[in-house]
Design a protein around this motif. Structure first.
Motif, short mmCIF file in Angstrom:
data_model
loop_
_atom_site.label_atom_id
_atom_site.label_comp_id
_atom_site.label_asym_id
_atom_site.label_seq_id
_atom_site.Cartn_x
_atom_site.Cartn_y
_atom_site.Cartn_z
N ALA A 1 -5.94 -4.86 -5.07
CA ALA A 1 -6.97 -3.99 -4.50
C ALA A 1 -6.44 -3.26 -3.27
O ALA A 1 -6.86 -2.14 -2.98
CB ALA A 1 -8.21 -4.81 -4.15
N PHE A 2 -5.52 -3.89 -2.54
CA PHE A 2 -4.98 -3.24 -1.33
C PHE A 2 -4.30 -1.90 -1.65
O PHE A 2 -4.72 -0.87 -1.13
CB PHE A 2 -4.04 -4.18 -0.58
CG PHE A 2 -4.69 -4.88 0.58
CD1 PHE A 2 -4.80 -4.24 1.81
CD2 PHE A 2 -5.20 -6.16 0.45
CE1 PHE A 2 -5.40 -4.86 2.89
CE2 PHE A 2 -5.81 -6.78 1.52
CZ PHE A 2 -5.91 -6.14 2.74
N PRO A 3 -3.24 -1.90 -2.51
CA PRO A 3 -2.64 -0.60 -2.83
C PRO A 3 -3.63 0.35 -3.52
O PRO A 3 -3.61 1.56 -3.26
CB PRO A 3 -1.47 -0.94 -3.77
CG PRO A 3 -1.61 -2.37 -4.11
CD PRO A 3 -2.45 -3.02 -3.07
N ALA A 4 -4.53 -0.20 -4.37
CA ALA A 4 -5.48 0.66 -5.07
C ALA A 4 -6.39 1.38 -4.08
O ALA A 4 -6.64 2.59 -4.20
CB ALA A 4 -6.32 -0.17 -6.04
N ILE A 5 -6.85 0.65 -3.07
CA ILE A 5 -7.74 1.26 -2.08
C ILE A 5 -6.96 2.20 -1.16
O ILE A 5 -7.45 3.28 -0.79
CB ILE A 5 -8.49 0.16 -1.30
CG1 ILE A 5 -9.56 -0.44 -2.22
CG2 ILE A 5 -9.13 0.70 -0.03
CD1 ILE A 5 -10.26 -1.65 -1.68
N LEU A 6 -5.73 1.81 -0.84
CA LEU A 6 -4.91 2.68 0.02
C LEU A 6 -4.73 4.07 -0.60
O LEU A 6 -4.91 5.08 0.08
CB LEU A 6 -3.54 2.04 0.27
CG LEU A 6 -2.59 2.91 1.08
CD1 LEU A 6 -2.99 2.94 2.56
CD2 LEU A 6 -1.15 2.45 0.95
N VAL A 7 -4.39 4.12 -1.89
CA VAL A 7 -4.16 5.45 -2.48
C VAL A 7 -5.46 6.26 -2.51
O VAL A 7 -5.45 7.47 -2.26
CB VAL A 7 -3.52 5.39 -3.89
CG1 VAL A 7 -2.11 4.86 -3.83
CG2 VAL A 7 -4.35 4.61 -4.87
N ALA A 8 -6.58 5.57 -2.79
CA ALA A 8 -7.86 6.30 -2.82
C ALA A 8 -8.20 6.86 -1.44
O ALA A 8 -8.60 8.02 -1.30
CB ALA A 8 -8.97 5.39 -3.32
N LEU A 9 -7.98 6.05 -0.40
CA LEU A 9 -8.31 6.51 0.95
C LEU A 9 -7.34 7.59 1.42
O LEU A 9 -7.72 8.50 2.15
CB LEU A 9 -8.31 5.34 1.93
CG LEU A 9 -9.45 4.34 1.75
CD1 LEU A 9 -9.32 3.20 2.75
CD2 LEU A 9 -10.79 5.02 1.92
N ALA A 10 -6.07 7.47 0.98
CA ALA A 10 -5.10 8.50 1.35
C ALA A 10 -5.54 9.84 0.78
O ALA A 10 -5.47 10.88 1.44
CB ALA A 10 -3.71 8.13 0.84
#
Lengths: 201, 243
Positions: free
Chosen positions: A77-86
């Motif tokens: 979930a960390f990388p998944a959320i990072l790309v969405a927020l980026a």
């Protein structure tokens, strides 16, 4: 649950960035190349789901679904959320580049917590237990996220206490809605596609 | 869904090398974000306004973006002036606004808008895929960039059809359990379809000999304009640090 640019102090931003980097590293380690499409397409589904506005009385709230994302993806979930927020930061300027780390932690740390608390009861439990665990993961995702927003604000300065209280209060109804939607959703997934609940392993 | 509102255009900023853009903008926004007082943020805002002017963006779209960003800032204005310690300037009932509090809120407002304008002018004027490509050159883990690539590619293909299916069946959202259940199933269906799609994507990639990296067809070339822009942004950033 975004904190915008230029608000938080340097220590808060740095702490957020370091924690996010750690979480993303853990997530990337779990994510082999063959799972990249899986994680990516699921996170774009969540991005799209967050565009849904759910009516609540005269107003409406948009779904966040970080609890559900956490239950499915675990540490990824960390990388998944990072790309969405980026993407949010570059295209829409919700949140932002400098607060990317803090915002990632605000949404992803509750997601990972939801995974450890609720993934097993959802998969193993009967109808009632799964629904309750689903409700719990949705509600916990929002509640912990709101608490982290409040912590980030107050750690920047005492004068943010009022805003922090307001943020907490405003998320109470969202918490209930997310709980209900996530509860129904996990039951649906269990019936239709139980494998999705195993992705985070 | 048209997401890249500012990416089209022929200005100087649109033509810059995305690698240079990242190297120039990241230190600049970081320095701006941690500034204190009002002079520094004001200087940063003027730099950002110049950048925005260079990018020659659609004023209407830019304005609506700024309004959205400033809603959160407005929320801070309702609280900060009244809770920051300092000398009272005016009172509304029991609430006393302090001069220091107002200055602090001004500082935040300037910083937020400076960073947002710079981000739109510099990063918003590149296509998302070329930004992702630039990140590979800048040593961001390739798994993360691949994740971003697929994530972005599949955003636009998903939502429309399910939404239309609900509209055709006369779904009217309201505050009731039926609505919440329906949305939950919509989300569930979205996840199921995405999951199945991801399996097909990976199979298709294997069929085409995917071995963990994407061959890149177009390459970046550093031009004189890129060097000039990079150096001047570096100079501006250094000046902002000193001031």
């Amino acid at each position: 649950m975004h904190i915008s640019e230029g608000v938080l102090s340097a220590p808060a931003l740095v702490t957020g960035a370091l924690l996010a980097a750690g979480g993303v590293a853990a997530g990337l380690k779990k994510m082999d190349y063959e799972r990249i499409p899986e994680v990516a397409v699921l996170s774009s589904a969540f991005f799209v789901a967050s565009l849904i506005h759910v009516p609540i009385g005269p107003s409406s709230v948009h779904l966040v679904l970080n609890g559900l994302l956490g239950v499915l993806l675990g540490w990824m979930a960390f990388p998944a959320i990072l790309v969405a927020l980026a993407l949010h930061a570059v295209l829409f300027q919700f949140g932002g580049l400098t607060s990317l780390g803090v915002n990632t932690v605000i949404m992803a740390a509750p997601a990972v917590t939801a995974y450890y608390l609720f993934n097993r009861p959802i998969r193993r439990g009967g109808h009632l237990l799964s629904t309750l665990a689903g409700f719990g993961s949705g509600a916990a995702g929002i509640a912990l996220g709101a608490v982290l927003v409040a912590v980030a604000l107050v750690s920047t300065g005492e004068e943010f206490t009022g805003v922090a209280r307001l943020v907490l209060a405003a998320h109470l109804p969202v918490m209930v809605i997310e709980g209900i939607v996530t509860g129904f959703c996990v039951i649906f997934l269990k019936k239709v596609k139980p494998e999705v609940l195993e992705v985070g392993k | 869904m048209h997401l890249e509102e500012f990416a089209e255009g022929g200005s100087f900023l649109h033509r810059l090398d995305p690698r240079v853009k990242f190297l120039a903008i990241v230190p600049y926004v970081l320095v701006t974000a941690v500034m204190q007082g009002q002079k520094g943020p004001l200087a940063a805002l003027s730099v950002s306004v110049v950048l925005t002017a260079l990018a020659r963006l659609d004023a209407g779209k830019l304005l609506s973006r700024l309004v959205a960003v400033n809603v959160f800032v407005l929320l801070l204005w309702l609280f900060i002036p009244f809770s920051y310690p300092g000398e009272t300037v005016f009172q509304i009932g029991p609430l006393a606004a302090t001069g220091e509090g107002i200055l602090y809120a001004v500082s935040i407002t300037l910083k937020t808008n400076a960073i947002v304008l710079a981000t739109i002018a510099v990063l918003g004027t590149s296509e998302v895929f070329s930004l992702a490509h630039a990140l590979i050159h800048l040593k961001i883990p390739d798994k993360l960039v691949h994740l971003f690539f697929f994530f972005y590619r599949y955003i636009t293909v998903q939502y429309g059809r399910l939404r239309n299916a609900m509209l055709i069946r006369c779904f009217r959202p309201g505050t009731n359990m039926h609505t919440y259940r329906t949305y939950a199933y919509l989300v569930g269906m979205l996840i199921v379809r995405s999951y199945e799609r991801s399996q097909r994507i990976y199979q298709a990639m294997l069929c085409r000999g995917f071995s963990g990296r994407f061959p890149v067809v177009s390459h970046f070339r550093l031009g004189r304009g890129d060097v000039v822009f990079g150096l001047s942004m570096a100079a501006v950033t250094v000046v902002l640090v000193i001031v």
